[in-house]
Scaffold this active site. Structure first.
Site: not given
Ligand code: AMP
Length: 567
Positions: A247, A249, A254, A269, A299, A414, A420
């Site tokens: 998907e 990102k 969130r 979140r 998001e 997590r 990611k």
């Molecule tokens: P990080 O903040 O770097 O840990 O990345 C995780 C965050 O990416 C999640 O908590 C979401 O807020 C965001 N995110 C963006 N697009 C997506 C997606 N397609 N699926 C899940 N999370 C996403």
């Protein structure tokens, strides 16, 4: 139920660090608690009076609390400050002074759990003129009726740190032991409710059957599932068994939209209720989400009106303080991009595999201008995945997220089911635990901050670096204002540090930090075992809290990756 019973258990917990012994103390306390009181005892044991997802500030900081202790014990502020320096914790100061009480007021009533709980819960609601004074009076009244140990834990509850080494994770095992139910069932019930008080009550009253009756409920936030970092596409495919759902990102915040009949909610979140911040989303969401009841995951992104491209979300969060919400809604339109469904009508979806949830999501969402579905593709060919990533990056997104097609929704976890895949240099999200006084131009501000990473196994925060650059003067001033409110008297009990900063903070805020290199055994003794070369402040992550910051293990992985890249 007497508050003394709870305070005594806390006292015992403070004295022991052995896991099993701690478990025994907690499970005995839970067994001795009448079931209808568990929804108070459990949060109090965690040092709070609201569930984790309700962030309500008591409005009482260290200074006000000192006044309350002074009023209830008859000691002057000077005497209290002196003792503070000696003991390092206002809880212990309250304990000691209550023992030596100058004003011999006879404690005329026994404190009950209800009384402490209700009075502390009242604090955020005391507002308006003279509210600080009324808050101080409420606390000092409680302290006047306390014995020394009770006083210590009331003070620490208000400070948000009981210093007894009990974090949420431990409750799972204690509840399982107390009421003879499997730990996994307890954990599952917690995923659904995010409330150990409720879980304990159900287990006490009806055991496993009671737990199985707990379910998701629209209007009540769920801890979102999180993603692990990945090193490269090869690793992703290996972990996911050769094929995964990819998907885009998106770079936003969130958001968890809930629909319950006519009602609509948006949770972050941190599980804070942000509904009021986006009044313009209610109608479109109500229309796009077809079932009568639903919990969706997605998001929230801000769109640049001129280019139609996503814009850095921190902008929106910053603007919310400057302008009226309705103006911002016009100026910076937002969209929600949905990627998961947890509850659809009467059907709980979180135990179903990703592919089934995605299918359901597509069925129940009618995309519109404000509500979209995140683009997703099932891929197994590294070439195609790279192509998709390039597309995503060129559209202005952060990268991709790979999701294991067979994985269930693991609330609050997590794990490697979501990975990611980013492109840019990694930054670290670290918890701010303390600060050093600014010098010269920076006098009067917190000139540099002490940062730590989580170590989930020990539930400790381990220091990684200080950061003193990357801030604008304006930012530094704002941060100083913010952190002033988070100051605590001594080192928080879950912080492991050999460095002694000028100020300690309640570990709550997270900084995003850029750096040139991760160093093993840096010149400054950091308890994580790592340090950062040229750390720079990027931003304060208003959407994260300490429990979602990066871990020592993350740093370890990034370090190894960095070493591999060296010639
Ligand atoms: P990080 O903040 O770097 O840990 O990345 C995780 C965050 O990416 C999640 O908590 C979401 O807020 C965001 N995110 C963006 N697009 C997506 C997606 N397609 N699926 C899940 N999370 C996403």
């Amino acid at each position: 139920m007497k508050y003394k019973v709870l305070a005594q258990a806390c006292q015992e917990l403070e004295k022991t660090s052995a896991y099993l012994e701690k478990n025994k103390i907690i499970s005995n306390l839970l067994k001795d608690t009448p079931s209808e009181k568990l929804e108070m005892v459990v949060p109090l044991l965690l040092g709070r009076v609201f569930p984790a997802y309700v962030s309500r500030e008591t409005g009482i900081g260290l200074q006000q609390l000192k006044k309350a202790v002074g009023r209830s014990t008859g000691y002057s502020e000077k005497e209290i400050n002196k003792l503070m320096e000696e003991l390092g914790d206002l809880g212990r100061v309250a304990e000691k002074l209550t023992e030596e009480k100058k004003q011999m007021t006879l404690a005329d009533e026994t404190l009950t759990v209800e009384k402490v709980f209700q009075n502390l819960r009242k604090l955020p609601r005391i507002t308006g003129e003279g509210s600080v004074d009324r808050k101080i009076a409420t606390v000092s009244k409680l302290l006047t009726s306390s014995d020394p140990v009770e006083g210590k834990f009331i003070v620490r509850t208000i400070l948000g740190d009981l210093r007894i080494g009990v974090a949420e994770g431990r409750l799972r095992d204690a509840i399982a032991e107390a009421f003879d139910v499997p730990a996994e069932t307890v954990e599952h019930a917690y995923m659904l409710t995010t409330d150990y008080g409720k879980v304990a009550k159900a287990a006490a009253e009806e055991g496993e059957r009671g737990l199985s009756k707990l379910d998701l409920s629209a209007g009540h936030p769920v801890n979102p599932m999180l993603a692990q970092r990945s090193e490269n596409i090869q690793e992703v495919l290996e972990r996911m068994g050769g094929e995964a759902a990819f998907e885009i990102k998106l770079d936003g915040i969130r958001i968890q939209p809930h629909k319950r009949g006519e009602d609509f909610f948006l949770f972050t979140r941190r599980m804070e209720d942000y509904t009021h911040m986006f009044p313009d989303l209610e109608k479109p969401a109500g229309k796009s989400i077809k079932p009568d009841k639903a919990i969706i995951d997605g998001e929230l992104v801000a769109i640049n009106k001129d280019t139609g491209k996503p814009m850095p979300f921190q902008e929106v969060l910053r603007r919310r303080r400057k302008y009226d919400i309705r103006d911002v809604a016009e100026e910076i339109p937002v969209q929600i991009h949905l990627f998961d469904v947890l509850l659809s009508g009467e059907t709980t979806m979180i135990e179903k595999p990703y592919t089934e949830r995605r299918k359901e999501l597509e069925k129940i969402i009618e995309p519109g201008e404000r509500i979209k579905l995140v683009e997703h593709r099932i891929l197994g060919d590294p070439q195609e995945i790279r192509k998709f990533r390039t597309e995503a990056l060129s559209m202005g997104h952060e990268g991709l997220i790979a999701k294991n097609p067979n994985s269930t929704y693991r609330a609050g976890r997590r794990e490697f089911a979501w990975l990611k895949i980013k492109a840019e240099a990694e930054t670290l999200d670290l918890v701010v635990v303390g600060a050093f006084a600014g010098k010269g131009d920076r006098a009067g501000t917190f000139g540099s901050h002490l940062l730590a990473a989580r170590q989930p196994e020990t539930e400790k925060l381990k220091t990684v670096s200080r950061v003193g650059s990357g801030f604008s003067d304006e930012e530094l001033e704002k941060l100083t204002e913010k952190f002033e409110e988070l100051r605590v008297g001594g080192k928080p009990s879950n912080v492991d540090s050999e460095i002694d900063p000028d100020y300690w903070f309640k570990p709550q805020e997270v900084f995003e930090i850029n750096y040139e290199e991760i160093q093993k055994s840096p010149s400054e003794a950091h308890t994580s075992g790592y340090g950062l070369r040229f750390p720079r402040f990027v931003d304060i992550r208003e959407d994260l809290n300490a429990s979602s910051a990066d871990t020592v293990e993350d740093i370890d992985r990034l370090f190894k990756e960095q070493e591999k890249r060296k010639p």
